[in-house]
Scaffold this motif. Structure first.
Motif, short mmCIF file in Angstrom:
data_model
loop_
_atom_site.label_atom_id
_atom_site.label_comp_id
_atom_site.label_asym_id
_atom_site.label_seq_id
_atom_site.Cartn_x
_atom_site.Cartn_y
_atom_site.Cartn_z
N ILE A 162 0.85 -1.18 0.00
CA ILE A 162 0.00 0.00 0.00
C ILE A 162 0.89 1.23 0.00
N SER A 163 0.79 2.02 -1.05
CA SER A 163 1.60 3.24 -1.14
C SER A 163 0.71 4.46 -0.98
N ASP A 235 3.85 -1.37 8.58
CA ASP A 235 3.82 0.04 8.20
C ASP A 235 5.25 0.58 8.17
N GLU A 236 5.51 1.49 7.25
CA GLU A 236 6.84 2.06 7.04
C GLU A 236 7.88 0.95 6.86
N VAL A 237 7.55 0.00 5.99
CA VAL A 237 8.43 -1.15 5.76
C VAL A 237 9.78 -0.73 5.20
N ALA A 238 9.84 0.45 4.58
CA ALA A 238 11.11 0.95 4.03
C ALA A 238 12.14 1.20 5.11
N GLU A 239 11.71 1.31 6.37
CA GLU A 239 12.64 1.60 7.47
C GLU A 239 13.32 0.35 8.01
N LEU A 240 12.96 -0.83 7.51
CA LEU A 240 13.61 -2.05 7.99
C LEU A 240 15.09 -2.06 7.59
N PRO A 241 15.99 -2.35 8.53
CA PRO A 241 17.41 -2.47 8.17
C PRO A 241 17.63 -3.71 7.30
N LEU A 242 18.73 -3.74 6.60
CA LEU A 242 18.99 -4.80 5.64
C LEU A 242 19.00 -6.19 6.27
N HIS A 243 19.55 -6.32 7.48
CA HIS A 243 19.61 -7.66 8.07
C HIS A 243 18.22 -8.19 8.39
N SER A 274 1.88 -4.49 3.59
CA SER A 274 2.93 -3.54 3.94
C SER A 274 2.62 -2.18 3.34
N ALA A 275 3.26 -1.16 3.87
CA ALA A 275 3.01 0.20 3.40
C ALA A 275 4.20 1.09 3.69
N THR A 276 4.31 2.16 2.94
CA THR A 276 5.28 3.22 3.20
C THR A 276 4.88 4.46 2.43
N HIS A 277 5.31 5.62 2.92
CA HIS A 277 5.04 6.87 2.19
C HIS A 277 6.20 7.22 1.27
#
Length: 463
Positions: A162-163, A235-243, A274-277
């Motif tokens: 969801i964007s 929510d804000e899945v883009a904030e997950l660190p790579l590991h 999942s979602a992110t802005h």
């Protein structure tokens, strides 16, 4: 109770007989079709509660049948029967509107569970349709299109991305997908991926065993276990660190987790929304988000329109929010005066529906007699155009000029901490508005860390 009917479409007699026997034992009346033409005739003459179709048919494809059912018979859940390991066909079926898929050879245990989910799906969708429409307010073309898309993707088990900008209601959309789907009887577990400290992420997501690390005084269930049988909203899945992206990818692929300190994995049955802005594809391009995870969570993408693209919905939203505020405050009601309506109609709402809610909550506290006027809204004024000063020694903005210091009142207040706090609150609110309520960007603009930003928001009582 009327008998429930299922349609099985497959050119192999053995598969038709196997599914017919299994479904009949579950109390369903079963019709079969050996090709696309027969299936189309039966669909036109009979309403079905469930349909299974093979991927390949003698006179066409199961994909085209799924598309037909999704468009003409949207209340009939349809599942694809695929060859073992044909992931691409399964993904395409989910995108076309299938609620799930089953691979050959058919596992009867998986089949029975799928049938139960499908039968629950139709009943829940009908029971919750009116409730869901009341939650997602608006009559504009973008919001009507969004409702139709939600109803379609809710039938599926595919991951949905969801964007949309901050404040548009991405979590509400995720909840509606959950509530209108076959998992509505399970838990809906939302989590803000940007709010969990990196060192605690694995424990929060997967749980831990007693003694696995300092402070682990008892076994703890993680978010995946809490959402088992239901939906996990990242929510804000883009904030997950790579590991953590690597670990999440494995969970999606293997459908199992390993709590911190455990020796064996535990199976989990969770639908991922999942979602992110932020622009996630840009993060993939610059290496901050794994492309393989991106494609896993973005099987279906759903964009939530900003409020400025549906201005005709503002009066309806404002009315609903004011009624809720009146009920919360125990007041008879609030009304927008004509000048307030005009101001709201001409405002761009960078913070979208969330900003509208905050504006009205403030206006309710400031208005007299339940009538809200334009001055009660206190909408941010557009920045004034830069005027030339005539001072040749003053550098132009953006060419090394220092920021203009804040103007101080003629008389400073007696309590300096209160005065400093008010300046800090004003600066944070301005940064949030300029960054469209993106807290991460606002923190960077103010030159502080995201954690410091969260602390200040809580301390100052800023929502």
């Amino acid at each position: 109770m009327p008998s429930r009917c299922a349609l099985v479409v497959d050119d192999e007699r053995d598969i038709r007989e196997l599914l017919s026997i299994t479904l009949s034992r579950m109390g369903l009346q079963v019709d079969t079709a050996e090709d696309l033409a027969v299936a189309q005739r039966k669909l036109a003459s009979q309403a079905y509660d469930l349909c299974f179709t093979d991927m390949r048919l003698p006179d066409g494809s199961g994909q085209s049948l799924i598309e037909l059912i999704s468009s003409r018979y949207p209340d009939t859940p349809v599942a694809m029967i695929t060859a073992h390991g044909n992931v691409d066909a399964a993904v395409n079926a989910l995108k076309a509107g299938a609620f799930d898929f089953v691979s050959k050879p058919v596992d009867l245990h998986v089949l029975r569970r799928m049938v139960q989910n499908a039968l629950q799906l139709g009943e829940q969708r009908r029971a919750q349709a009116q409730l869901s429409n009341n939650k997602l307010l608006g009559e504009s073309a973008p919001i009507n299109s969004l409702r139709a898309t939600i109803a379609k993707v809710a039938r599926s088990q595919a991951p949905v991305f969801i964007s949309g900008e901050s404040g548009v209601g991405k979590e509400l959309v995720a909840r509606l997908i959950h509530e209108q789907g076959p998992r509505s009887g399970g838990a809906f577990v939302p989590v803000n991926c940007g709010a969990i400290p990196t060192e605690l992420m694995e424990s929060e997501f997967f749980g831990h065993k007693k003694g696995s690390f300092t402070g682990a005084v008892a076994d703890k269930e993680g978010l995946f276990q809490a959402a088992n049988g239901g939906t996990l909203f990242l929510d804000e899945v883009a904030e997950l660190p790579l590991h953590m992206q690597v670990k999440l990818l494995r969970v999606i692929q293997e459908k199992s987790i390993r709590p911190v300190g455990a020796n064996i994995e535990q199976p989990v049955d969770v639908r991922i929304l999942s979602a992110t802005h932020t622009d996630l594809s840009a993060r993939v391009a610059d290496g901050r988000f794994r492309h393989d995870l991106y494609y896993r969570i973005n099987v279906i993408e759903l964009n939530v329109p900003p409020l400025r693209e549906r201005p005709n919905d503002i009066p309806l939203l404002a009315d609903a929010l004011l009624k809720r505020l009146a009920a919360d405050n125990g007041d008879p009601g609030y009304e927008l005066a004509e000048d307030a309506q005009e101001q709201l109609a001409g405002y761009a709402f960078p913070g979208n529906v969330r900003e509208l809610e905050n504006i009205l909550e403030r206006a309710v506290a400031l208005c007299d007699g339940g009538i809200i006027h334009a001055e009660d809204l206190r909408l941010p004024s557009p920045p004034p155009a830069t005027q030339p000063t005539g001072d040749a020694e003053q550098p132009a903005r953006g060419q090394g000029a220092a920021a203009t210091p804040p103007t101080l009142p003629d008389r400073l207040p007696d309590a300096l901490p209160d005065f400093m706090e008010s300046l800090e609150r004003e600066a944070i609110q301005k940064a949030l508005i300029e960054c469209k309520y993106n807290k991460t960007k606002a923190a960077a603009k103010l030159g502080i860390t995201f954690r410091a930003m969260r602390y200040k928001l809580k301390k100052l009582g800023i929502d």
